[in-house]
Design an enzyme around this catalytic site. Structure first.
Site, PDB file in Angstrom:
ATOM      1  N   ASP A   1       0.833  -1.207   0.000  1.00  0.00           N
ATOM      2  CA  ASP A   1       0.000   0.000   0.000  1.00  0.00           C
ATOM      3  C   ASP A   1       0.865   1.253   0.000  1.00  0.00           C
ATOM      4  O   ASP A   1       0.545   2.225  -0.690  1.00  0.00           O
ATOM      5  CB  ASP A   1      -0.946   0.021   1.204  1.00  0.00           C
ATOM      6  CG  ASP A   1      -1.812   1.280   1.197  1.00  0.00           C
ATOM      7  OD1 ASP A   1      -2.549   1.473   0.210  1.00  0.00           O
ATOM      8  OD2 ASP A   1      -1.710   2.084   2.134  1.00  0.00           O
TER       9      ASP A   1
ATOM     10  N   ARG B   1       0.045   6.349  -6.802  1.00  0.00           N
ATOM     11  CA  ARG B   1      -1.307   6.866  -7.077  1.00  0.00           C
ATOM     12  C   ARG B   1      -1.361   8.375  -6.901  1.00  0.00           C
ATOM     13  O   ARG B   1      -1.987   9.090  -7.686  1.00  0.00           O
ATOM     14  CB  ARG B   1      -2.333   6.202  -6.132  1.00  0.00           C
ATOM     15  CG  ARG B   1      -2.630   4.757  -6.501  1.00  0.00           C
ATOM     16  CD  ARG B   1      -3.413   4.078  -5.386  1.00  0.00           C
ATOM     17  NE  ARG B   1      -4.692   4.730  -5.155  1.00  0.00           N
ATOM     18  CZ  ARG B   1      -5.367   4.691  -4.010  1.00  0.00           C
ATOM     19  NH1 ARG B   1      -4.870   4.015  -2.980  1.00  0.00           N
ATOM     20  NH2 ARG B   1      -6.508   5.299  -3.902  1.00  0.00           N
TER      21      ARG B   1
ATOM     22  N   LYS C   1      -5.034  -2.587   5.136  1.00  0.00           N
ATOM     23  CA  LYS C   1      -4.491  -2.146   6.420  1.00  0.00           C
ATOM     24  C   LYS C   1      -5.365  -2.601   7.587  1.00  0.00           C
ATOM     25  O   LYS C   1      -4.869  -2.992   8.631  1.00  0.00           O
ATOM     26  CB  LYS C   1      -4.324  -0.619   6.418  1.00  0.00           C
ATOM     27  CG  LYS C   1      -3.169  -0.180   5.508  1.00  0.00           C
ATOM     28  CD  LYS C   1      -3.088   1.330   5.341  1.00  0.00           C
ATOM     29  CE  LYS C   1      -4.100   1.867   4.381  1.00  0.00           C
ATOM     30  NZ  LYS C   1      -3.922   3.255   3.963  1.00  0.00           N
TER      31      LYS C   1
END
Ligand code: URA
Ligand code: CA
Length: 442
Positions: free
Chosen positions: A161, A168, A187
């Site tokens: 992530d 991103r 998460k």
């Protein structure tokens, strides 16, 4: 398998297999798939979406990229909540103590401010001495002795992530439902709690503004949680204006204390009680939402929630005296009212812009490495639907930066839209999503 074939398949809008998704995430995290291929992959997902199976597979591949928190040493159901990000969203500071006061353990992993939104870690760290970088041992001890603890995400948790999010952020691929859902849920799953309540924000201060998108995100996240064996539900709540009146770290801590002292009612208290009740329900501490609301309400009125916040502050090294004397929290040098030059009603508020104003006072970060000023922020004086007259104060700025006052005052004034007619208000809770039901209240 080749990364390029997986990118082409997604670019054509086809569904990827679990093996393809695992290959891509593993390769990206171990460095064999470079950033430029991962960027193309993210753009293809952003444009063509993912079905619910792919989204689950992506999430689990991300969870498996790092370590998982093992809370099994702590007996009983551990509950967690997560907000998709808002402005003046101080609910964790109220909900976690309330739920813990009702006997449900809260082991929460929180984040820092992101974009225009605030983060729980930054807020807690405005309490003198408060530590959010506990070791896993200290975290588990705190949950066992105080009944609750809030920590930051360790660097070994979901490395996929961190790497994907950084790409991103700079490739225009943040606001994609499968990418947000997998980012948040990876998460939450790795953090180890059994019962999870998601607070999906909808409106001008949220990452997703439309109601349909918010329900779709909630549904995607609940499906992932169910597949991972969690007890999970989502509440969709209004973010067309800041939830609480305070925006900024110490200011929000002070407001949370006022709510827990039962000295302040309004949307922040109402949404906090609703989230707490649903956490109690997910943790099987009550059998109906109504009972959960009654139990949580009693914990607030009796002062037990406030006492729990004190337990958490003490066990994490913070100055517990702030509960009795909020003047011990950091204070800004300049406190400046921002007034309107119009008559009418507040018809809408550009909540994202309010978040940016708070950031500019020093309360948030423009770049990842920026220091935040715990004292800075702003306090709203008017809400949507309020009648205003020329000269009324809309909000009060708190800042240590004298050079931003004029600019931020103007931005803030313009974020309040004032019209002659009284606007229609929408409910605070817009709906819920559970394993087997989507309920819309509007
Ligand atoms: N919060 C996250 O953790 N991830 C996202 O993608 C959006 C909000
Ligand atoms: Ca948050």
């Amino acid at each position: 398998m080749r990364a390029v074939d997986i990118i082409i398949k997604k670019r054509r809008g086809e569904a990827l297999s679990k093996e393809e998704i695992n290959f891509f995430i593993d390769g990206f995290v171990n460095g064999s798939i470079p950033d430029y291929q991962a960027s193309a992959f993210l753009m293809a997902v952003c444009c063509n979406g993912m079905d619910s199976w792919e989204t689950v597979d992506l999430t689990l591949a991300m969870v498996n990229s790092g370590e998982k928190v093992d809370l099994s040493r702590i007996k009983g159901i551990k509950a967690d909540k997560h907000s998709t990000g808002g402005v003046g969203d101080t609910t964790t500071l109220i909900v976690a103590p309330l739920v813990a006061a009702c006997g449900v353990l809260v082991a929460k992993m929180s984040g820092r401010g992101l974009g225009h939104t605030g983060g729980t870690l930054d807020k807690l760290e405005s309490i003198p001495g408060f530590r959010t970088n506990l070791t896993m041992e200290e975290f588990i001890n705190s949950v066992q002795t105080a009944g609750l603890a809030v920590i930051g995400q360790s660097k070994d948790l979901v490395p996929a992530d961190k790497l994907l999010y950084a790409l991103r952020d700079v490739t225009g691929t943040v606001d994609s439902i499968p990418l947000i859902a997998s980012s948040i849920m990876s998460k939450k799953i790795a953090a180890g709690s059994d019962a999870i309540v998601l607070d999906v924000k909808s409106g001008s201060g949220a990452f997703l503004q439309s109601l349909d998108d918010s329900f779709a995100l909630a549904d995607a996240m609940v499906k992932i949680g169910v597949r991972a064996g969690k007890r999970i539900m989502a509440v969709i709540t209004d973010m067309d204006q800041p939830l609480g009146m305070a925006i900024g770290n110490a200011l929000e801590v002070k407001e949370a204390i006022e709510v827990l002292k039962n000295k302040q009612s309004g949307p922040l208290k109402e949404v906090s009680l609703y989230l707490a009740a649903n956490m109690l329900l997910m943790a099987k501490a009550c059998t109906t939402l109504e009972k959960g609301l009654a139990i949580a309400g009693k914990a607030l009125e009796s002062g037990k929630g406030l006492a729990k916040l004190g337990d958490m502050i003490r066990s994490q090294g913070g100055l517990e005296e702030v509960l009795d004397n909020t003047d011990l929290l950091p204070k800004a040098k300049h406190i400046i009212p921002v007034k309107t030059d119009k008559d009418g009603y507040v018809s809408s508020i550009d909540t994202r812009e309010i978040g940016i104003c708070s950031l500019l006072t020093g309360a948030g970060r423009s770049r990842k490495e920026d220091e935040i000023d715990p004292a800075a922020g702003l306090v709203m004086q008017k809400r949507v639907g309020d009648k205003v007259q020329k000269g009324d104060t809309l909000a009060v700025l708190h800042t240590n930066k004298s050079d931003i006052i004029d600019e931020v005052s103007n931005l803030l004034r313009n974020a309040f839209h004032i019209k002659p007619e009284k606007p229609k208000l929408r409910p605070l809770v817009l709906g819920t999503v559970t394993k087997d039901r989507i309920q819309k209240f509007v």
